[in-house]
Design a protein around this motif. Sequence first.
Motif, PDB file in Angstrom:
ATOM      1  N   SER A  68      30.120  26.086  36.647  1.00 12.30           N
ATOM      2  CA  SER A  68      30.159  27.193  35.690  1.00 12.30           C
ATOM      3  C   SER A  68      31.076  28.287  36.225  1.00 12.30           C
ATOM      4  O   SER A  68      31.026  28.631  37.405  1.00 12.30           O
ATOM      5  CB  SER A  68      28.753  27.748  35.480  1.00 12.30           C
ATOM      6  N   THR A  84      31.231  33.928  30.581  1.00  7.78           N
ATOM      7  CA  THR A  84      30.810  32.762  31.364  1.00  7.78           C
ATOM      8  C   THR A  84      31.016  31.496  30.549  1.00  7.78           C
ATOM      9  O   THR A  84      30.633  31.444  29.379  1.00  7.78           O
ATOM     10  CB  THR A  84      29.331  32.883  31.769  1.00  7.78           C
ATOM     11  N   MET A 144      35.966  37.796  35.004  1.00 10.94           N
ATOM     12  CA  MET A 144      35.719  39.232  34.898  1.00 10.94           C
ATOM     13  C   MET A 144      37.048  39.974  34.809  1.00 10.94           C
ATOM     14  O   MET A 144      38.019  39.610  35.477  1.00 10.94           O
ATOM     15  CB  MET A 144      34.929  39.711  36.119  1.00 10.94           C
ATOM     16  N   ALA A 152      37.895  29.497  30.069  1.00  7.57           N
ATOM     17  CA  ALA A 152      37.515  30.907  30.185  1.00  7.57           C
ATOM     18  C   ALA A 152      38.731  31.817  30.022  1.00  7.57           C
ATOM     19  O   ALA A 152      38.651  32.846  29.341  1.00  7.57           O
ATOM     20  CB  ALA A 152      36.840  31.164  31.530  1.00  7.57           C
ATOM     21  N   SER A 208      25.928  25.417  36.945  1.00  2.64           N
ATOM     22  CA  SER A 208      25.648  25.394  35.511  1.00  2.64           C
ATOM     23  C   SER A 208      24.165  25.184  35.280  1.00  2.64           C
ATOM     24  O   SER A 208      23.491  24.477  36.028  1.00  2.64           O
ATOM     25  CB  SER A 208      26.428  24.270  34.829  1.00  2.64           C
ATOM     26  N   LYS A 213      34.352  33.909  39.321  1.00  2.00           N
ATOM     27  CA  LYS A 213      33.194  33.627  40.166  1.00  2.00           C
ATOM     28  C   LYS A 213      32.596  32.307  39.680  1.00  2.00           C
ATOM     29  O   LYS A 213      32.395  32.127  38.476  1.00  2.00           O
ATOM     30  CB  LYS A 213      32.176  34.759  40.037  1.00  2.00           C
ATOM     31  N   SER A 245      29.528  29.398  39.687  1.00  2.00           N
ATOM     32  CA  SER A 245      28.092  29.272  39.908  1.00  2.00           C
ATOM     33  C   SER A 245      27.633  27.925  39.372  1.00  2.00           C
ATOM     34  O   SER A 245      28.380  27.233  38.689  1.00  2.00           O
ATOM     35  CB  SER A 245      27.341  30.409  39.225  1.00  2.00           C
ATOM     36  N   SER A 285      30.580  27.209  30.708  1.00  2.00           N
ATOM     37  CA  SER A 285      30.081  26.013  31.397  1.00  2.00           C
ATOM     38  C   SER A 285      30.131  24.826  30.442  1.00  2.00           C
ATOM     39  O   SER A 285      29.207  24.025  30.389  1.00  2.00           O
ATOM     40  CB  SER A 285      28.665  26.255  31.915  1.00  2.00           C
ATOM     41  N   GLN A 343      32.926  40.542  30.880  1.00  2.00           N
ATOM     42  CA  GLN A 343      32.546  39.288  31.527  1.00  2.00           C
ATOM     43  C   GLN A 343      32.394  38.186  30.493  1.00  2.00           C
ATOM     44  O   GLN A 343      31.928  38.435  29.387  1.00  2.00           O
ATOM     45  CB  GLN A 343      31.217  39.431  32.253  1.00  2.00           C
ATOM     46  N   THR A 387      32.567  32.274  35.704  1.00  2.00           N
ATOM     47  CA  THR A 387      32.479  33.591  35.082  1.00  2.00           C
ATOM     48  C   THR A 387      33.788  34.309  35.345  1.00  2.00           C
ATOM     49  O   THR A 387      34.199  34.457  36.500  1.00  2.00           O
ATOM     50  CB  THR A 387      31.308  34.402  35.670  1.00  2.00           C
TER      51      THR A 387
END
Length: 130
Positions: free
Chosen positions: A29, A67, A33, A81, A15, A11, A13, A69, A65, A31
Amino acid sequence: MKDFTKELSFKASRSSGAGGQNVNKVETSVTVMWNVEESEFFNVFQKNLIQTKLKNRINSEGILQLTVSESRTQFQNKKIAIEKILEIVNDSVVIPKTRFKTKPSKAKVQKRLDSKKKLSDKKENRRFKF
């Protein structure tokens, strides 16, 4: 080292923090999962190990999870990640060797006692005698 990247979902998003012209427009950013219980790469014992060692990182739905960035690009953050989550999970599956108590050998004990006696005699000889 098991590679379970097929089971990961991502996912993007925006930063947080200070940035330049793209800070409020570009979603860099990432994430990542991963559902621990539904994994097909690990057996039940390994899943239990993962859940106990990473219980602070796994949420109530059983999803791990992470995250990232760090980089300015979404692609680079996704790559970082994946590396991080693979490292975290594979490290949690490793079982450390059990440590057995050992005793020093008789020769080592005798050597230590001899050196203590020698030092004691040396200090005794320094004393002023009447």
